[in-house]
Design an enzyme around this catalytic site. Structure first.
Site, short mmCIF file in Angstrom:
data_model
loop_
_atom_site.label_atom_id
_atom_site.label_comp_id
_atom_site.label_asym_id
_atom_site.label_seq_id
_atom_site.Cartn_x
_atom_site.Cartn_y
_atom_site.Cartn_z
N ARG A 36 90.88 -108.99 30.68
CA ARG A 36 91.85 -107.90 30.83
C ARG A 36 91.68 -107.23 32.19
O ARG A 36 92.62 -107.10 32.95
CB ARG A 36 91.65 -106.87 29.71
CG ARG A 36 92.45 -105.61 29.91
CD ARG A 36 92.21 -104.60 28.82
NE ARG A 36 90.84 -104.10 28.80
CZ ARG A 36 90.41 -103.11 28.03
NH1 ARG A 36 91.25 -102.53 27.19
NH2 ARG A 36 89.15 -102.72 28.05
N SER A 131 77.28 -117.45 16.33
CA SER A 131 76.04 -116.70 16.18
C SER A 131 74.94 -117.25 17.06
O SER A 131 74.86 -118.45 17.30
CB SER A 131 75.57 -116.71 14.73
OG SER A 131 74.31 -116.07 14.64
N LYS A 186 80.59 -116.45 8.50
CA LYS A 186 79.86 -115.71 9.55
C LYS A 186 79.45 -114.33 9.04
O LYS A 186 78.34 -113.86 9.27
CB LYS A 186 80.71 -115.60 10.81
CG LYS A 186 80.12 -114.70 11.90
CD LYS A 186 78.79 -115.22 12.39
CE LYS A 186 78.14 -114.52 13.55
NZ LYS A 186 78.44 -113.19 13.92
N HIS A 189 76.61 -114.75 6.75
CA HIS A 189 75.43 -114.99 7.60
C HIS A 189 74.85 -113.65 8.08
O HIS A 189 73.65 -113.42 8.00
CB HIS A 189 75.84 -115.86 8.79
CG HIS A 189 74.89 -115.81 9.95
ND1 HIS A 189 74.85 -114.75 10.83
CD2 HIS A 189 73.92 -116.67 10.36
CE1 HIS A 189 73.90 -114.96 11.72
NE2 HIS A 189 73.33 -116.12 11.46
N ASN A 190 75.72 -112.79 8.56
CA ASN A 190 75.23 -111.50 9.07
C ASN A 190 74.63 -110.65 7.95
O ASN A 190 73.62 -109.97 8.15
CB ASN A 190 76.35 -110.73 9.76
CG ASN A 190 76.67 -111.29 11.13
OD1 ASN A 190 76.49 -112.48 11.37
ND2 ASN A 190 77.16 -110.45 12.02
N GLU A 193 71.34 -111.94 7.30
CA GLU A 193 70.49 -111.51 8.42
C GLU A 193 69.96 -110.08 8.17
O GLU A 193 68.78 -109.82 8.38
CB GLU A 193 71.34 -111.58 9.69
CG GLU A 193 70.68 -111.10 10.96
CD GLU A 193 71.70 -111.10 12.11
OE1 GLU A 193 72.43 -112.10 12.29
OE2 GLU A 193 71.78 -110.08 12.82
N ARG A 290 69.03 -99.17 6.03
CA ARG A 290 69.34 -98.71 7.40
C ARG A 290 69.91 -97.29 7.35
O ARG A 290 69.61 -96.46 8.20
CB ARG A 290 70.36 -99.65 8.06
CG ARG A 290 69.78 -101.02 8.38
CD ARG A 290 70.66 -101.77 9.37
NE ARG A 290 70.25 -103.15 9.49
CZ ARG A 290 70.70 -103.99 10.42
NH1 ARG A 290 71.58 -103.56 11.31
NH2 ARG A 290 70.29 -105.24 10.46
N ARG A 448 81.03 -97.87 -24.12
CA ARG A 448 82.40 -97.93 -23.59
C ARG A 448 83.42 -97.86 -24.73
O ARG A 448 84.46 -97.24 -24.62
CB ARG A 448 82.61 -99.22 -22.78
CG ARG A 448 81.76 -99.28 -21.52
CD ARG A 448 81.98 -100.58 -20.75
NE ARG A 448 83.31 -100.64 -20.17
CZ ARG A 448 84.19 -101.58 -20.41
NH1 ARG A 448 83.90 -102.56 -21.24
NH2 ARG A 448 85.37 -101.55 -19.84
#
Ligand code: 2AM
Length: 485
Positions: A36, A131, A186, A189-190, A193, A290, A448
């Site tokens: 760009r 990756s 992907k 995968h993350n 990870e 995290r 329930r």
């Protein structure tokens, strides 16, 4: 006018884009570089790409004129709006049959939408996971492409040439499936990870706080672990990190603030798992861990109110280290079991014919979760492509059985000593749930039905027959069919 000579164009000259171009150039492909901010094209040609057979284009029109047909244009730009904007700008300069490839970390649902959109214009689309970070992009990443199947034969020679290779030479890149399949894999995968990293961090905290080990001592432990069944990139970098000294000569890891960041692919994996109804509890705990780490001020405050007890583990240190290794290994097996369950459910939901062994092979090298362990997963799916539960494969069954005592001992002791082990313990809870023939959901169904007339099935009746009890004597005979809270 002379015949176009370029094999592929790559738009987006941040570090991943630049490194992929250099990697393609190393393998004999002629690449057109675009960006760009056009000045970055000349910068790149004059510096990183100096002396290489890389072309620059200052407009998309110029780029299109340099490309062989069908034209292959790869985007390595910021995920989100930038991708949509580039697709719109590319459509008028390209022709039917040309291929637009998005190599960014796009959300798979965007890729499903974009594949349909680009195909509706007569062009082809690929959304691919890439990756391996900067180094992977330069030397050989793991590449996970999905989208328009007709595009794959045109892209395959380039992608398989530049991808990582396993020891027998197989490329860590193969066709994943239609639409958003590549970006889904992907994303998973993350997510995995996130889980692998959290497991390593829990092992580290157990050794640091429970065993009082120094960074140097743990450096040695990770060096040893990397020689065995945990042999992997993340264990290897952890070894190196623990051995790395700051300018003051102290281990740098001890000087780093304990609040983790995240970019969102772990969160996406968990959101998708909720949509699919698949418990990827370990990845979810990794994402939440995290979040807890990011609440530093709240943690500092709470730590004053609830003073920690003595966290030290009694007993033989070498034995504890081995127990922790086994707890990590067992938990890791659970995480991959959950991840594969998620991909299987997504494949069913979105109509993808995923090759699970092939996915393990793509992850075997090049990417952040690369490991010897993935070779075993590949073998498990080669043996039984319909394996729905990785734990039932003989290799993993034996591995879990061999780790179970240590795993329980580590989790139980951590709980007693007040050391948080969310990933180790959720893995164990999932394992115990999965191997329970009977769970307390009979009571749950009764609850329930009690408050919402949601009905239940009975052990003594065939599946699919639903019953309602008038629990209080004041409720009606009528069960709820639309109220599903
Ligand atoms: P730039 O160099 O012009 O900023 C990583 O940020 C890459 O994505 C860069 O090549 C950057 O281009 C590009 N990028 C980020 N946002 C973009 C946008 N909205 N439109 C086009 N390119 C963008």
């Amino acid at each position: 006018m002379s015949e176009p000579t370029a094999d592929i164009a790559l738009i987006g000259l941040a570090v991943m884009g630049q490194n992929l171009i250099l990697n393609m150039n190393d393998h004999g492909f002629t690449v057109v570089a675009c960006n760009r901010t056009v000045s970055k094209v000349d910068d790149f040609l004059a510096n990183e790409a100096k002396g290489a057979k890389i072309l620059g284009a200052h407009s998309l029109h110029e780029m299109a004129g340099l490309l062989k047909r069908p034209r292959r244009v790869m985007l390595m730009v910021k995920a989100g709006k930038a991708v949509d904007e580039f697709i719109e700008s590319l459509l008028p300069v390209l022709e039917p049959g040309d291929i637009i490839i998005d190599g960014g970390n796009s959300l798979f649902e965007d890729t499903i939408r974009r594949t349909k959109h680009v195909e509706s214009k007569g062009l082809l689309y690929i959304g691919t996971g890439v990756s391996g970070g900067e180094e992977g992009a330069r030397r050989g990443p793991s590449i996970m492409p999905g989208g328009s199947p007709a595009a794959w034969p045109h892209v395959k020679p380039i992608f398989q040439a530049i991808s990582a290779k396993v020891s027998d030479g197989s490329p860590c890149c193969d066709w994943v499936g239609e639409g958003g399949a590549g970006h889904y894999v992907k994303m998973t995968h993350n997510g995995i990870e996130y889980g692998d990293m959290q497991l390593i961090c829990e092992a580290y905290q157990l050794m640091k706080d429970g065993l009082g080990m120094t960074a140097d001592e743990m450096h040695q432990v990770f060096a040893d672990w990397n020689k065995g069944e945990l042999d992997s990139y993340l264990i290897e970098i952890t070894r190196d990190i623990l051995g790395f000294k700051d300018t003051d000569g102290q281990p740098i890891v001890d000087n780093i603030l304990d609040t983790a960041g995240q970019k969102g692919t772990g969160k996406w994996t968990v959101i998708s798992s909720q949509d699919m109804g698949i418990p990827i509890t370990l990845i979810a705990e990794a994402v939440y861990s995290r979040c807890v780490s990011a609440m530093k001020d709240a943690r500092v405050e709470a730590s004053k109110a609830f003073k920690p007890s003595n966290p030290k583990f009694a007993g033989d240190r070498a034995q504890w280290v081995e127990d922790i290794r086994k707890a990590l290994y067992a938990s890791k097996i659970i995480s991959y079991t959950q991840g594969y369950m998620l991909m299987r459910a997504a494949a069913k939901q979105y109509g993808w014919n995923l090759n699970y062994g092939g996915i393990a092979l793509m992850w075997r090298g090049g990417c952040i979760i690369r490991s010897a362990f993935l070779g075993e997963i590949k073998k498990a799916f080669d043996k039984n492509p319909n394996l729905g539960n990785l734990l039932l494969n003989p290799f993993f069954k034996k591995a879990i059985k061999g780790c179970q005592r240590s795993w329980r001992k580590v989790v139980a002791t951590a709980v007693k000593k007040g050391i948080p082990v969310p990933a180790f313990s959720t893995a164990l809870a999932f394992f115990d749930g999965l191997r329970s023939e009977r769970l307390p959901a009979n009571l749950l169904q009764a609850q329930r039905d009690y408050f919402g007339a949601h009905t239940y099935e009975r052990l003594d009746k065939p599946r699919g027959e639903f019953f309602h009890t008038n629990w209080t004597g004041t409720g009606g005979r009528i069960s709820a069919s639309t109220y599903t809270v």
